[in-house]
Design an enzyme around this catalytic site. Structure first.
Site, PDB file in Angstrom:
ATOM      1  N   GLU A 119       0.828  -1.206   0.000  1.00 59.99           N
ATOM      2  CA  GLU A 119       0.000   0.000   0.000  1.00 59.99           C
ATOM      3  C   GLU A 119       0.868   1.265   0.000  1.00 59.99           C
ATOM      4  O   GLU A 119       0.526   2.250  -0.651  1.00 59.99           O
ATOM      5  CB  GLU A 119      -0.942  -0.004   1.208  1.00 59.99           C
ATOM      6  CG  GLU A 119      -2.060  -1.040   1.104  1.00 59.99           C
ATOM      7  CD  GLU A 119      -3.106  -0.702   0.037  1.00 59.99           C
ATOM      8  OE1 GLU A 119      -3.196   0.470  -0.374  1.00 59.99           O
ATOM      9  OE2 GLU A 119      -3.830  -1.614  -0.383  1.00 59.99           O
ATOM     10  N   GLU A 123       0.419   3.883  -3.087  1.00 53.90           N
ATOM     11  CA  GLU A 123      -0.138   5.213  -2.838  1.00 53.90           C
ATOM     12  C   GLU A 123       0.899   6.327  -2.885  1.00 53.90           C
ATOM     13  O   GLU A 123       0.573   7.457  -3.238  1.00 53.90           O
ATOM     14  CB  GLU A 123      -0.853   5.237  -1.473  1.00 53.90           C
ATOM     15  CG  GLU A 123      -2.089   4.353  -1.453  1.00 53.90           C
ATOM     16  CD  GLU A 123      -2.897   4.496  -0.177  1.00 53.90           C
ATOM     17  OE1 GLU A 123      -2.506   5.284   0.704  1.00 53.90           O
ATOM     18  OE2 GLU A 123      -3.923   3.801  -0.070  1.00 53.90           O
ATOM     19  N   ASP A 141     -15.852   3.747  11.392  1.00 56.59           N
ATOM     20  CA  ASP A 141     -16.610   4.751  10.643  1.00 56.59           C
ATOM     21  C   ASP A 141     -16.351   4.713   9.141  1.00 56.59           C
ATOM     22  O   ASP A 141     -16.597   5.687   8.444  1.00 56.59           O
ATOM     23  CB  ASP A 141     -16.347   6.151  11.205  1.00 56.59           C
ATOM     24  CG  ASP A 141     -14.878   6.550  11.097  1.00 56.59           C
ATOM     25  OD1 ASP A 141     -14.043   5.676  10.776  1.00 56.59           O
ATOM     26  OD2 ASP A 141     -14.563   7.720  11.334  1.00 56.59           O
ATOM     27  N   GLU A 169      -2.784  13.092  -3.863  1.00 59.47           N
ATOM     28  CA  GLU A 169      -1.697  13.944  -3.378  1.00 59.47           C
ATOM     29  C   GLU A 169      -1.008  13.202  -2.253  1.00 59.47           C
ATOM     30  O   GLU A 169      -1.673  12.468  -1.514  1.00 59.47           O
ATOM     31  CB  GLU A 169      -2.280  15.234  -2.771  1.00 59.47           C
ATOM     32  CG  GLU A 169      -1.970  16.527  -3.502  1.00 59.47           C
ATOM     33  CD  GLU A 169      -2.588  17.713  -2.763  1.00 59.47           C
ATOM     34  OE1 GLU A 169      -1.919  18.247  -1.863  1.00 59.47           O
ATOM     35  OE2 GLU A 169      -3.735  18.066  -3.073  1.00 59.47           O
TER      36      GLU A 169
END
Ligand SMILES: [Zn+2]
Length: 203
Positions: A119, A123, A141, A169
């Site tokens: 990851e 990213e 959540d 970003e």
């Protein structure tokens, strides 16, 4: 790579459930709402509710398949550079445009450490090496599912910082000037823990 019980003991108490975010950012508060399955994924029969050890589950009356609803593990990395933490801006829903610790859901059969390293690369473009467990947090959540966020500390090995995959970003941020909003409560809790640790270290 293994980290012994000493590390676990040292980290105990961190990442525990908390009533509210302590960094002043209000929880965004979408309740997890993964749809309940209605049909058996094995034989296609309509599922019926059963009770198993006091928990209501959906089960197949024909083949016995039980549709367990378990939290999904996600793994990520805490990467620091000159006192700043690496964050990525989300390019997709949920919480598109908000910031988070580089992390993502585990693939089936993947080791959590591999997920974290993968990851980070996907990213942020950075190849990292894990240096220890940072903490484990409950994800409550994320509207897609309940999750368990496993965070490792990591160091940059090589690569050029570049937003990719699910990020629009990426950047390093001072812990007292984090971008807003931070996407998920588990991430806010982890960043709060990180800030307290760094403060203690600098005293
Ligand atoms: Zn079935």
């Amino acid at each position: 790579m293994r980290w012994g019980s000493l590390m676990i003991a040292k980290r105990k108490g961190q990442g525990a459930a908390r009533g509210k975010a302590r960094d002043g950012v209000a929880p965004i508060g979408t309740r997890p709402s993964r749809p309940k399955p209605r049909y058996c994924i094995v034989c296609g029969t309509k599922l019926r509710p059963i009770r198993e050890h006091g928990v209501r589950r959906m089960a197949c009356p024909r083949c016995g398949f039980i549709a367990y609803r378990n939290p999904v593990p996600a793994c990520g990395v805490i990467v620091m550079r000159s006192g700043e933490v690496l964050l990525a801006k989300r390019a997709h829903e949920p919480r598109r445009g908000s910031w988070g610790i580089p992390a993502g859901f585990m693939e089936y059969g993947e080791h959590p450490e591999r997920t974290a390293v993968r990851e980070a690369k996907e990213e942020t473009g950075l190849i990292v090496r894990l240096s220890g467990l940072f903490g484990v947090y409950a994800g409550r959540d994320d509207p897609r599912t309940r999750a368990v966020l496993i965070l490792y500390r990591a160091k940059i090995v090589r690569g050029r910082l570049k937003a990719g995959d699910d990020a629009s970003e990426v950047g390093f941020f001072a812990l007292d000037r984090l971008p807003k909003p931070i996407a998920f409560r588990a991430h806010r809790e982890a960043l709060g823990d990180l800030r307290r640790m760094e403060r203690r270290k600098s005293r």
